[in-house]
Motif scaffolding. Structure first.
Motif, PDB file in Angstrom:
ATOM      1  N   VAL A  25       0.791  -1.083   0.129  1.00  0.00           N
ATOM      2  CA  VAL A  25       0.114   0.046  -0.013  1.00  0.00           C
ATOM      3  C   VAL A  25       0.874   1.279   0.014  1.00  0.00           C
ATOM      4  O   VAL A  25       1.756   1.298   1.000  1.00  0.00           O
ATOM      5  CB  VAL A  25      -0.988   0.103   1.048  1.00  0.00           C
ATOM      6  N   LEU A  27       0.406   5.458   0.028  1.00  0.00           N
ATOM      7  CA  LEU A  27      -0.552   6.505   0.293  1.00  0.00           C
ATOM      8  C   LEU A  27       0.089   7.666   0.734  1.00  0.00           C
ATOM      9  O   LEU A  27       0.865   7.793   1.320  1.00  0.00           O
ATOM     10  CB  LEU A  27      -1.793   5.960   1.433  1.00  0.00           C
ATOM     11  N   VAL A  37     -11.057   5.872   4.574  1.00  0.00           N
ATOM     12  CA  VAL A  37     -10.724   4.675   4.302  1.00  0.00           C
ATOM     13  C   VAL A  37     -11.956   3.513   4.344  1.00  0.00           C
ATOM     14  O   VAL A  37     -12.366   3.515   5.731  1.00  0.00           O
ATOM     15  CB  VAL A  37      -9.562   4.011   5.185  1.00  0.00           C
ATOM     16  N   VAL A 213     -10.352   6.415  -0.029  1.00  0.00           N
ATOM     17  CA  VAL A 213      -9.547   5.443  -0.298  1.00  0.00           C
ATOM     18  C   VAL A 213     -10.232   4.089   0.007  1.00  0.00           C
ATOM     19  O   VAL A 213     -10.739   3.691   0.861  1.00  0.00           O
ATOM     20  CB  VAL A 213      -8.259   5.300   0.509  1.00  0.00           C
ATOM     21  N   ILE A 220      -4.898  -0.903  -2.137  1.00  0.00           N
ATOM     22  CA  ILE A 220      -5.860   0.177  -2.642  1.00  0.00           C
ATOM     23  C   ILE A 220      -6.396  -0.133  -3.715  1.00  0.00           C
ATOM     24  O   ILE A 220      -5.865  -0.390  -4.918  1.00  0.00           O
ATOM     25  CB  ILE A 220      -5.140   1.331  -2.660  1.00  0.00           C
ATOM     26  N   GLU A 223      -9.232   4.885  -5.475  1.00  0.00           N
ATOM     27  CA  GLU A 223      -9.126   6.270  -4.705  1.00  0.00           C
ATOM     28  C   GLU A 223     -10.051   7.262  -5.422  1.00  0.00           C
ATOM     29  O   GLU A 223      -9.826   7.420  -6.592  1.00  0.00           O
ATOM     30  CB  GLU A 223      -7.824   6.950  -4.675  1.00  0.00           C
TER      31      GLU A 223
END
Lengths: 229, 777
Positions: A25, A27, A37, A213, A220, A223
């Protein structure tokens, strides 16, 4: 909104035995952002929150928060980092039953070395701001769910954190109390507080977050930018 | 496998820390209880057991051989259950030709073997007599090292009325039936003055009068005047009780403390474990377990580690108690029967598990009554806070928050806190009592050592065919001069002891005529009352002599010294007397003419840092006719009591620390969520440890402050009781051993017990995973 990065995750992987809770991940969260999230149970939301809060360590990858690399810190440094730069609110509030609402909030500042008087002054300011000044001497068992979460928010804001982490902040509240907490989070974000909200609640995400997200199987999946409702 | 057993087993595995704590507490409690019970048991009737084991005689009778025949004595069995004898008994003037022992009359009995129906002797060294010219001497058993280093090893022959007898063995009779045993033929050759009969009677023998009645029954058919003297076993028993009475107060105190600590700790551990398991109990009920099954699961869960701990604890307790008992009671002559008795084993194996069950039952029954939902909520629902005012007050102090939070923790669980405080209090009481006891005994030992000097010296007269040493030819002045001139000597005192008649006294009095540095070697300094003697008509007496004779300072005595009547005044009372019969009087030196060398006794105090062994070797080399021994040892009683006390205090302190460990472990279990939250808002691992240790250290301080007076009271009560039993008087300063530093150390001991107990679970709490705790809602 500034472009200063508050959170940066680079290829973070977290394994529990054979299972990868997070699988590469990456971010970034910038100052002033409100990021939600979401994802199904077991997708890695809580693990992601734990990494950013320094409550757990990644198996691989790097976790940068407020310019510090958390994955390299020992427990004491992580505690000090959380104390000064992070605020956390939880689904079940996690207030100390033995302390009054005011003392629960003041506690966060007292741990940094502030005197009791200074800590209580700052806590009273927050009580005023959050609209619970009349409940300062009440103990958690006598507070409503919404009030408890407000007290928890006050405690999280006590040391003026760079990042406020919220883990299912409305999950244990009725709809009215949930709405109040949502309003509170929106207000906080509007005055510049960076937010990361982990939730199942789409309404919460869409009301409070500017970016969503979505996680699936530790990655992920998507987004997206949100227009607050 | 039943559902109850399967669930209990799973619970045991899941609750490793609690299981470990319960097992460990059970282990130490059992060990403490076993040691305490073993000591209490040994103290309750050590003489009775030794007496029963040796089948001791209810009466030792001496008959006139001129008036009664052996056949008549053997035939007289009215009311007699068992008998030993007739044994020819000769009272001889005995002299140990190779050492300092056996000076004076010896009662020798002719006996073919040490066994028999009555008075089965403990032949603890060597062999039994097999031919004339041999003797087995009576003495309390000693281990190999003590025997080898002690004066008995030097005694190889004894001269009895001029007849040399070779020592072939050492035996012990709890009934003290003789000073030595020879073959029947040898006894006859020694011209016996009496015939000894040893009786065990049927019926009531509980009193002297009852025994006397039985004796009268036996003597009824015998010629008049045949019975010369008889002694019921109560005489020896009372003497033995006098010795044992010194130990009883110490051991009784530790036994009671041990049991109290065991009960409190077990109650605390198990109640805590059950209460913290309410949620688990609720889950079981929701699955369909009946209330009885739930209770059974819980009782099984705590009984398993408790039983394992009890088995190990019993083994540990027995292993610890046996050497202690042997060490103590061998010195009294009961070494052959001082093992841990079977009932103590049984009590250890069953007692603590039973106590655990009982302690678990009450809270488990509470869970029995609760509905499933209520049981679950009892373990997990938010609680109303407790001790809120205290928490608020502490929150406003200037103390670091981790410390103020720690100080508030005990108020959250008052019941648990009270039990923990009680165990700490008892721990501190034990430590304080032990410290006081040790200090007092060290003080007594110091007095003893100071008064006794470092080295004792006595000239000997070595005679007999087996002699391998020559007697000293030095005069007493020459011996004193030799001791003074040998390098290392700081003070030398000389004394000449003589037992003289005292008008108005039923027994003669032993008088030590002293010169040189004797007075300056502690005796004068240790005056309990009055002043030191100053002139030929003044004497100083030991406390023991005054207590036994009913005399006091200021009394006068008319003594017949060297056939001259002399009136002396007792002007002072000392703690210690010189070694010798009845401790004796101190009198100024006077010329008594020629005398037995054995009358002379010298004691030497060495200069600081002087080599004791070197000094003794030098004196022996200079005059092999002198017997020289180390007088600097701590007294046996001090060694034994201090040893016992230290072992028991350490055990009890460890148990108290385990109680603390359990409390902190339970607190951590209860407050996992709070700890996770505190860590999440920035409490460092060190602060977590500080908070939890503070919570117990505070109790340690309180336990210390309350426990110290209890320990001091126990000390003030017990030491005089023991002194009274020993018929000695201590100077006040023996009891006044408390000073601010010592008392502070006692408080520190409470804090230390608390910290030691809290450290492990506190460290474990510091390592708690916040993520796991906070997300396990």
């Amino acid at each position: 909104m500034t472009t200063e990065t508050v959170v940066r995750l680079d290829e973070v992987r977290k394994e529990y035995g054979e299972t990868a809770a997070l699988d590469g991940v990456s971010l970034t969260i910038r100052r002033g952002e409100a990021v939600a999230v979401m994802g199904p149970s077991g997708c890695g939301k809580s693990t992601l929150l734990n990494m950013i809060a320094g409550l757990d360590r990644p198996t691989a990858g790097e976790v940068h928060v407020h310019g510090e690399r958390l994955d390299l810190m020992n427990e004491t440094k992580l505690a000090l980092f959380r104390r000064h730069h992070l605020g956390m609110i939880f689904q079940f509030f996690n207030l100390l039953d033995d302390l009054s609402a005011l003392d629960n909030v003041a506690l966060a500042a007292q741990l940094t070395g502030s005197s009791a008087a200074t800590a209580r002054r700052r806590a009273l300011e927050l009580f005023d701001e959050l609209g619970i000044a009349g409940r300062r001497d009440v103990y958690p068992a006598a507070l409503s769910g919404g009030e408890r979460q407000r007290v928890a928010v006050a405690r999280a804001l006590m040391n003026r954190p760079a990042l406020l982490l919220a883990d299912e902040p409305t999950g244990a509240l009725d709809s009215k109390a949930g709405e109040q907490v949502m309003d509170l989070l929106i207000d906080l974000n509007q005055i510049g507080q960076t937010l990361l909200i982990v939730t199942h609640d789409e309404r919460l995400a869409h009301r409070c977050a500017s970016r969503l997200v979505e996680l699936a199987d530790g990655r992920i999946a998507r987004e997206s930018t949100l227009d607050r409702v | 496998m039943s559902a109850v057993w399967a669930t209990a087993r799973a619970a045991v595995r899941r609750r490793k820390l609690q299981t470990f704590v319960i097992g460990l507490v059970a282990l130490f409690c059992t060990a403490t209880v076993v040691v305490s019970l073993a000591l209490l048991d040994a103290m309750s009737a050590p003489f009775d057991r030794a007496f029963a084991q040796q089948r001791g005689p209810h009466a030792v009778a001496a008959y006139d051989p001129a008036k009664v025949t052996d056949a008549q004595l053997t035939a007289a069995r009215d009311g007699v259950a068992a008998v030993a004898g007739p044994f020819a008994q000769a009272t001889v003037e005995g002299t140990g030709t190779d050492g300092p022992m056996f000076q004076g009359p010896l009662a020798l009995t002719g006996r073919a073997d040490p066994g028999g129906e009555v008075d089965r002797l403990d032949l603890w060294r060597g062999r039994w007599v097999s031919a004339p010219g041999e003797i087995v001497l009576a003495a309390i058993p000693e281990d190999e090292t003590s025997f080898r280093l002690g004066p008995m090893s030097e005694v190889r022959t004894v001269t009895a009325d001029g007849v040399p007898l070779t020592v072939v063995g050492w035996a012990y009779s709890v009934s003290a039936t003789a000073d030595g045993w020879v073959t029947p033929e040898q006894a006859v050759a020694l011209k016996p003055s009496a015939v000894q009969m040893l009786y065990r009677f049927t019926g009531d023998v509980s009193t002297r009068e009852a025994v006397q009645q039985r004796l009268t029954g036996v003597a009824t058919g015998l010629p008049g005047g045949a019975l010369l003297a008889a002694q019921p076993y109560h005489v020896v028993k009372e003497e033995a009780a006098e010795t044992a009475g010194v130990y009883l107060p110490f051991l009784g105190t530790f036994g009671i403390l041990g049991l109290l600590v065991a009960v409190i700790i077990v109650g605390n551990v198990v109640s805590g474990a059950v209460i913290s398991g309410f949620r688990h109990i609720g889950v079981l009920k929701s699955l369909g377990f009946t209330p009885r099954q739930v209770v059974a699961v819980y009782l099984t869960m705590v009984t398993v580690p408790a039983s394992a701990g009890a088995v190990l604890g019993t083994a540990l307790g027995v292993a610890g108690a046996n050497p202690l008992l042997n060490e103590t009671f061998q010195g009294m002559g009961y070494g052959q029967d001082t093992g841990v008795q079977p009932w103590v084993w049984v009590a250890g194996l069953l007692g603590v598990p039973a106590l655990v069950l009982l302690a678990a039952l009450l809270p488990a029954l509470r869970a029995h009554r609760l509905s499933a939902a209520a049981a679950i909520s009892a373990g997990s629902a938010p609680r109303r806070g407790r001790g809120l005012r205290v928490q608020r007050a502490l929150g406003g102090t200037r103390l670091p928050r981790s410390v103020s939070l720690g100080l508030g923790l005990p108020f959250a669980r008052p019941g648990r806190t009270a039990l923990t405080l009680a165990s700490l209090l008892l721990g501190v009481t034990t430590v304080t009592f032990t410290a006081g006891l040790t200090d007092s005994l060290l003080e007594v030992s110091r007095i003893d050592a100071e008064a006794g000097g470092d080295v004792g010296v006595r000239p000997e007269r070595f005679e007999g065919p087996n002699r391998d040493r020559t007697s000293s030819t030095r005069t007493d002045q020459e011996v004193e001069a030799l001791l003074r001139s040998t390098p290392g000597a700081a003070k030398v005192g000389a004394s000449r002891g003589r037992t003289v008649p005292a008008l108005g006294q039923s027994e003669p009095v032993h008088v030590n005529f002293i010169r040189g540095d004797t007075a300056a070697m502690g005796y004068q300094k240790q005056l309990l009352e009055g002043r030191w003697l100053d002139g030929a008509d003044e004497v100083v007496a030991s406390a023991e002599l005054l207590n036994k004779r009913g005399l006091k300072v200021g009394d006068t005595l008319t003594l017949e010294i060297a056939e001259v009547r002399t009136t002396v005044t007792i002007v002072g009372e000392t703690v210690q007397g010189l070694p010798g019969p009845g401790a004796g009087l101190f009198a100024s030196w006077r010329d008594l003419g020629e005398g037995d060398p054995f009358e002379f006794y010298y004691q030497v105090e060495l200069a600081e840092g002087a080599d004791l062994e070197g000094y003794m070797a030098a004196v022996r080399a200079a005059d092999p006719g002198l017997t020289v021994w180390d007088n600097s040892d701590t007294t046996d009683v001090a060694v034994v009591v201090t040893g016992f006390s230290t072992v028991l205090a350490v055990l009890l302190a460890m148990v108290a620390a385990l109680g603390v460990l359990n409390t902190v472990a339970l607190n951590v279990q209860d407050r996992r969520r709070d700890l996770g939250m505190l860590k999440s808002i920035g409490m460092t691992p060190r602060q977590v440890i500080a908070m939890l240790i503070t919570s117990m250290a505070a109790l340690g301080v309180i336990g210390g402050l309350i426990g110290i007076p209890f320990g001091m009271a126990a000390h003030r009560l017990v030491v005089p009781l023991a002194a009274e039993a020993a018929k000695v008087t201590f100077p006040d300063y023996v009891m006044e051993i408390w000073d601010p530093v010592t008392l502070l150390l006692m408080v520190v001991s409470g804090v230390l017990i608390a910290i030691v107990g809290a450290l492990l679970p506190a460290r474990s709490a510091a390592r708690l995973s916040i993520a796991r705790v906070l997300h396990n809602e």
